[in-house]
Design an enzyme around this catalytic site. Structure first.
Site, short mmCIF file in Angstrom:
data_model
loop_
_atom_site.label_atom_id
_atom_site.label_comp_id
_atom_site.label_asym_id
_atom_site.label_seq_id
_atom_site.Cartn_x
_atom_site.Cartn_y
_atom_site.Cartn_z
N SER A 185 -75.04 -80.30 -7.55
CA SER A 185 -74.30 -79.63 -8.81
C SER A 185 -74.79 -78.33 -8.99
CB SER A 185 -74.47 -80.50 -9.97
OG SER A 185 -73.59 -80.19 -11.05
N GLU A 188 -64.73 -86.61 -7.24
CA GLU A 188 -65.64 -85.96 -8.62
C GLU A 188 -65.25 -85.58 -9.92
OE1 GLU A 188 -68.40 -84.27 -8.00
OE2 GLU A 188 -68.66 -84.09 -5.59
N HIS A 220 -68.63 -87.34 -9.82
CA HIS A 220 -69.67 -86.40 -9.75
C HIS A 220 -71.01 -87.11 -9.94
CE1 HIS A 220 -71.38 -82.24 -9.81
NE2 HIS A 220 -71.83 -82.48 -10.94
#
Length: 546
Positions: A240, A361, A465
């Site tokens: 990330s 995600e 995610h």
């Protein structure tokens, strides 16, 4: 506040879920269950050092002599840990918003048996948050036993958290260190306004957090040999915002020679401001506008010496006044170009790259936004799309490409977020990199990945995610509950990651073949290449949009 701003604020808050609730401490309310008004309000923060005051000093220790002094760590079953190692001077007083300075050596033996403070941040991943600016520390996990005949590869891990939250100590790396026979270093770096304030005439403006990461890499080059690591074989890895930090370091001339390989997880280098769920770099004028808002918010904009005024403001007040989303600034000495532009021009360090994203995600954000009181139905769907894509022609095209026909609103919204912000930009990043350097691509696709947050989401999240992180690390120092097939996938992923760190290629006889030029689907008992990633994520459509 506009719907776009409300949802973008929520998006940035949800970005902190990289390890929120992954700690062994009691859970705090999360964006997935909290009301939108709560998410938009800056929480009260306290020093992380008070959160660990009751931790006992380790009874068993191991000692290492580094270039700064002697450290006493903790011996475990098969591995040793050394926590809270200073890699730079505390950025306090006049060093607040200054490039990192070298750490001061110490006399005697320093206790490295517990983590140091997380960098200042609101409550979330760090229970109660942190207001302790003395936070530039790293942690080392290394296999136990005598010094190896040949130094081990080193993996330096940069945490995610939207450049506003996170801590290196959230990632227990012993499985990676022992199975892969590598040394793992996890790093704290300055966050939020303290890490990325931009002002005219301020040296290091907009990139203090990135400069911290480089200081940690220089410490590794000078000192990791004491832990059995090879200073000439360092892999820089992150997820990330940490993955995007790897992109920034690939594009930073000042990072030349500091790492030999790169791993980018869910942080594509082609992030852009109009797709706010993924990290990106801000143009310097925009970053300075953000800095001006901070100065005004804490009453320093009219001071004779604005920086002196800002350096006198309490951390808690800065955290309350800072923008919820923070990014590094480009057009700066450390980051001369937007990483996307640098990549397109080939102005990046030529090192092998392993890059990928997760199959779903966007589902965590979509679920959180829905739980916060924003339903996604056939009737509301055009307005939801328009909140993120204000151009009417683009919004209409997205609604046509991704129709909501019934109760599928959540998964469709999640697909839009995931495809637009992660899957297709990750493929684009890989395409650009592959013209310059060896690239290995993956998609994590365990549709039953263990959840990172409690409670029942409004729809199955699949592989959202950060879902791959428990397969590589023990988040908060404890493993997730996984099936035997999921544990086999975790072992396979660790084999891939550490073999890449050792050789520059992920292929190993113990794992399924990973052909170069394809996307490796990481799925329990079905890991192998796939050629349908671009089609499945509508990448031709997204690449056609301006």
């Amino acid at each position: 506040m506009s719907m776009h701003r409300v949802l973008t604020t929520l998006a940035c808050t949800l970005a902190t879920l990289t390890a929120v609730l992954a700690t062994a401490r009691p859970a705090l309310p999360t964006p997935m269950s909290a009301p939108l008004s709560t998410l938009a309000s800056p929480p009260t923060s306290t020093s992380a050092s008070t959160q660990r005051a009751d931790r006992a000093t380790p009874a068993v220790g191991t000692t290492v002599r580094t270039h700064d002094g002697v450290l006493r760590g903790t011996a475990h079953d098969g591995y040793d840990t050394f926590e809270g190692i200073p890699y730079a001077a505390p950025p306090v007083g006049r060093l607040r918003w200054a490039p990192p300075r070298p750490a001061r050596p110490w006399a005697g033996t320093r206790d490295a048996g517990r983590p140091a403070s997380a960098c200042p941040q609101p409550a979330g991943e760090v229970p109660g948050g942190s207001t302790d600016e003395d936070c530039l520390y790293l942690n080392v996990t290394t296999p136990a036993g005598p010094a190896p005949r040949h130094p081990r590869p080193v993996i330096v891990w940069l945490h995610g958290g939207g450049f506003t939250t996170g801590a290196g100590s959230s990632y227990g790396a012993h499985r990676m260190a022992t199975r892969g026979d590598v040394v793992v270093v996890t790093v704290n770096y300055r966050l939020g306004a303290l890490g990325f304030l931009a002002r005219a005439g301020l040296p290091g403006s907009g990139t203090f957090g990135l400069a911290d990461q480089q200081a940690a890499l220089r410490w590794v080059r000078a000192g990791i040999g004491a832990f059995g690591g090879d200073p000439h074989n360092v892999t820089l890895a992150g997820e990330s915002a940490g993955g995007y930090s790897v992109c920034a370091q690939l594009a930073s001339p000042a990072a030349a020679g500091l790492f030999a390989r790169a791993i980018i997880q869910s942080g594509p280098c082609t992030g852009r401001p109009d797709r706010p769920f993924a990290p990106f770099a801000a143009a310097l004028p925009a970053a300075r506008e953000t800095g001006a808002r901070l100065a005004a918010g804490v009453g320093c904009s009219s001071a004779r010496d604005t920086m002196a005024c800002l350096r006198g403001v309490k951390v808690s007040r800065l955290l309350a006044a800072q923008d919820p989303d923070q990014q590094p600034a480009y057009a700066t000495p450390l980051l001369p170009r937007d990483p996307a532009d640098a990549l397109a021009a080939g102005r990046v360090h030529h090192v092998p790259v392993l890059i990928g994203s997760n199959h779903d995600e966007g589902n965590g954000w979509a679920a959180g936004i829905m739980r916060a009181g924003n339903p996604v139905t056939p009737e509301t769907w055009p307005d939801v799309v328009a909140a993120f894509f204000p151009d009417p022609a683009r919004a209409r095209a997205i609604v046509r490409e991704y129709p909501v026909t019934g109760k599928d609103g959540g998964p469709v919204f999640g697909a839009v977020i995931g495809d637009a912000d992660f899957a297709c930009p990750t493929l684009r990043t890989g395409d650009l990199l592959s013209t310059r350097v060896p690239v290995w691509r993956y998609e994590f696709a365990d549709e039953h990945a263990p959840p990172l947050t409690p409670g029942t989401p409004p729809f199955p999240l699949g592989a959202p995610h950060a879902a791959e992180l428990p397969y590589l690390y023990d988040l908060g120092g404890r493993p997730r509950t996984m099936t035997p097939a999921q544990w086999r996938l975790a072992t396979t992923m660790i084999d891939y990651w550490t073999h890449f760190a050792r050789t520059g290629t992920p292929g190993t006889p113990a794992a399924p073949p990973w052909p170069r030029g394809t996307v490796q689907s990481l799925t329990p008992d079905h890991t192998g290449p796939t050629r349908t990633t671009a089609t499945r994520h509508h990448c031709a459509f997204w690449n056609s949009l301006p």
